[in-house]
Design a protein around this motif. Sequence first.
Motif, PDB file in Angstrom:
ATOM      1  N   UNK A  67      37.505  33.373  41.458  1.00 12.40           N
ATOM      2  CA  UNK A  67      37.724  32.469  39.820  1.00 12.40           C
ATOM      3  C   UNK A  67      38.937  32.968  39.076  1.00 12.40           C
ATOM      4  N   UNK A  68      39.747  31.926  38.812  1.00  9.44           N
ATOM      5  CA  UNK A  68      40.707  32.125  37.762  1.00  9.44           C
ATOM      6  C   UNK A  68      40.436  32.243  36.251  1.00  9.44           C
ATOM      7  N   UNK A  69      40.383  33.549  35.728  1.00  8.42           N
ATOM      8  CA  UNK A  69      39.699  33.746  34.480  1.00  8.42           C
ATOM      9  C   UNK A  69      40.765  33.187  33.426  1.00  8.42           C
ATOM     10  N   UNK A  70      42.078  33.658  33.659  1.00  2.00           N
ATOM     11  CA  UNK A  70      43.068  33.085  32.503  1.00  2.00           C
ATOM     12  C   UNK A  70      44.354  33.530  32.926  1.00  2.00           C
ATOM     13  N   UNK A  71      45.438  32.922  32.027  1.00  2.00           N
ATOM     14  CA  UNK A  71      46.821  33.466  32.083  1.00  2.00           C
ATOM     15  C   UNK A  71      47.514  33.571  30.998  1.00  2.00           C
ATOM     16  N   UNK A  96      44.845  36.947  35.183  1.00  2.00           N
ATOM     17  CA  UNK A  96      43.383  37.671  35.203  1.00  2.00           C
ATOM     18  C   UNK A  96      42.398  36.568  36.422  1.00  2.00           C
ATOM     19  N   UNK A  97      41.719  37.383  37.337  1.00  2.00           N
ATOM     20  CA  UNK A  97      41.156  36.649  38.260  1.00  2.00           C
ATOM     21  C   UNK A  97      39.974  37.599  39.012  1.00  2.00           C
ATOM     22  N   UNK A 108      37.672  42.566  40.380  1.00  2.00           N
ATOM     23  CA  UNK A 108      38.616  41.909  39.562  1.00  2.00           C
ATOM     24  C   UNK A 108      40.105  42.170  40.286  1.00  2.00           C
ATOM     25  N   UNK A 109      40.921  41.053  39.901  1.00  2.00           N
ATOM     26  CA  UNK A 109      42.284  40.988  40.602  1.00  2.00           C
ATOM     27  C   UNK A 109      43.212  40.712  39.354  1.00  2.00           C
ATOM     28  N   UNK A 110      44.172  41.465  39.057  1.00  2.00           N
ATOM     29  CA  UNK A 110      45.241  41.017  38.174  1.00  2.00           C
ATOM     30  C   UNK A 110      46.465  41.118  38.598  1.00  2.00           C
ATOM     31  N   UNK A 111      47.336  40.142  38.040  1.00  2.00           N
ATOM     32  CA  UNK A 111      48.764  40.197  38.645  1.00  2.00           C
ATOM     33  C   UNK A 111      49.560  40.121  37.205  1.00  2.00           C
ATOM     34  N   UNK A 112      50.836  40.843  37.420  1.00  2.00           N
ATOM     35  CA  UNK A 112      51.570  40.688  36.200  1.00  2.00           C
ATOM     36  C   UNK A 112      53.008  40.839  36.740  1.00  2.00           C
ATOM     37  N   UNK A 113      53.804  39.764  36.243  1.00  2.00           N
ATOM     38  CA  UNK A 113      55.211  39.693  36.484  1.00  2.00           C
ATOM     39  C   UNK A 113      56.053  39.321  35.308  1.00  2.00           C
ATOM     40  N   UNK A 114      57.319  39.661  35.364  1.00  2.00           N
ATOM     41  CA  UNK A 114      58.250  39.615  34.209  1.00  2.00           C
ATOM     42  C   UNK A 114      59.404  39.002  34.568  1.00  2.00           C
ATOM     43  N   UNK A 115      60.203  38.304  33.757  1.00  2.00           N
ATOM     44  CA  UNK A 115      61.652  37.888  34.034  1.00  2.00           C
ATOM     45  C   UNK A 115      62.352  37.849  32.562  1.00  2.00           C
ATOM     46  N   UNK A 116      63.551  38.271  32.686  1.00  2.00           N
ATOM     47  CA  UNK A 116      64.234  38.158  31.223  1.00  2.00           C
ATOM     48  C   UNK A 116      64.995  36.576  31.201  1.00  2.00           C
ATOM     49  N   UNK A 139      54.654  31.362  37.582  1.00  2.00           N
ATOM     50  CA  UNK A 139      53.486  31.189  38.184  1.00  2.00           C
ATOM     51  C   UNK A 139      53.160  31.255  39.543  1.00  2.00           C
ATOM     52  N   UNK A 140      54.246  30.467  40.126  1.00  2.00           N
ATOM     53  CA  UNK A 140      54.177  30.540  41.545  1.00  2.00           C
ATOM     54  C   UNK A 140      54.217  31.887  42.348  1.00  2.00           C
ATOM     55  N   UNK A 141      55.093  32.770  41.590  1.00  2.00           N
ATOM     56  CA  UNK A 141      55.211  34.196  42.192  1.00  2.00           C
ATOM     57  C   UNK A 141      53.772  34.645  41.990  1.00  2.00           C
ATOM     58  N   UNK A 142      53.173  34.515  40.863  1.00  2.00           N
ATOM     59  CA  UNK A 142      51.905  35.054  40.636  1.00  2.00           C
ATOM     60  C   UNK A 142      50.844  34.604  41.443  1.00  2.00           C
ATOM     61  N   UNK A 143      50.930  33.381  41.916  1.00  2.00           N
ATOM     62  CA  UNK A 143      49.916  32.812  43.125  1.00  2.00           C
ATOM     63  C   UNK A 143      50.117  33.659  44.404  1.00  2.00           C
ATOM     64  N   UNK A 144      51.514  33.718  44.676  1.00  2.00           N
ATOM     65  CA  UNK A 144      51.829  34.652  45.920  1.00  2.00           C
ATOM     66  C   UNK A 144      51.264  36.030  45.758  1.00  2.00           C
ATOM     67  N   UNK A 145      51.409  36.586  44.672  1.00  2.00           N
ATOM     68  CA  UNK A 145      50.873  38.093  44.583  1.00  2.00           C
ATOM     69  C   UNK A 145      49.512  37.825  44.517  1.00  2.00           C
ATOM     70  N   UNK A 146      48.800  36.866  44.180  1.00  2.00           N
ATOM     71  CA  UNK A 146      47.273  36.818  43.970  1.00  2.00           C
ATOM     72  C   UNK A 146      46.834  36.693  45.448  1.00  2.00           C
ATOM     73  N   UNK A 147      47.446  36.145  46.662  1.00  2.00           N
ATOM     74  CA  UNK A 147      47.075  36.301  47.876  1.00  2.00           C
ATOM     75  C   UNK A 147      47.254  37.435  48.310  1.00  2.00           C
ATOM     76  N   UNK A 148      48.295  38.132  47.989  1.00  2.00           N
ATOM     77  CA  UNK A 148      48.330  39.643  48.625  1.00  2.00           C
ATOM     78  C   UNK A 148      47.320  40.566  48.127  1.00  2.00           C
TER      79      UNK A 148
END
Length: 161
Positions: A67-71, A96-97, A108-116, A139-148
Amino acid sequence: MFLICGMVALLSACGFQFANQGGIEKEFQTLKLQSADPYDYLSREVRSQLRLHQVNIVESGDVPELRIKGQSISSNVVSVFKQGREAEKLLTLNLNATMYIPGRGEFPLTVRNSRTFFDDSRAALAKSAEEDVIHNDMRAQAARQLIIKIISLQKQLSITP
């Protein structure tokens, strides 16, 4: 050279594996995917990553459910020009998923990534397009991190009774 070959042979012989290496195992090979907007970029990327890992996505059944709760994407000023205008921003994506597993509950599964992002006010149109590209890359990196995270959760659940 011989040292490197020796290390490779030693590590391959002892069964060494990187953490979260491998794919999604049998328990999560069939999933339901729930999202508030199933056609937004993030949902499509998650669906694509699941398919790359040979996960069958179904609409119904007594199977685990992602369940993808939000971004949310936030931006903070990191540096400024001499004139006091923004020069560089830090863009942060929070995802948040939860993974619902029948009979075991919700995890719960949480992913956080940053870019400048360099904010050049003289090229407003290019800046907007570049920012969209960066957001989609995040978003693409967050999807890969979610699989991990899913693979990690699966390994944790197989260890605990």
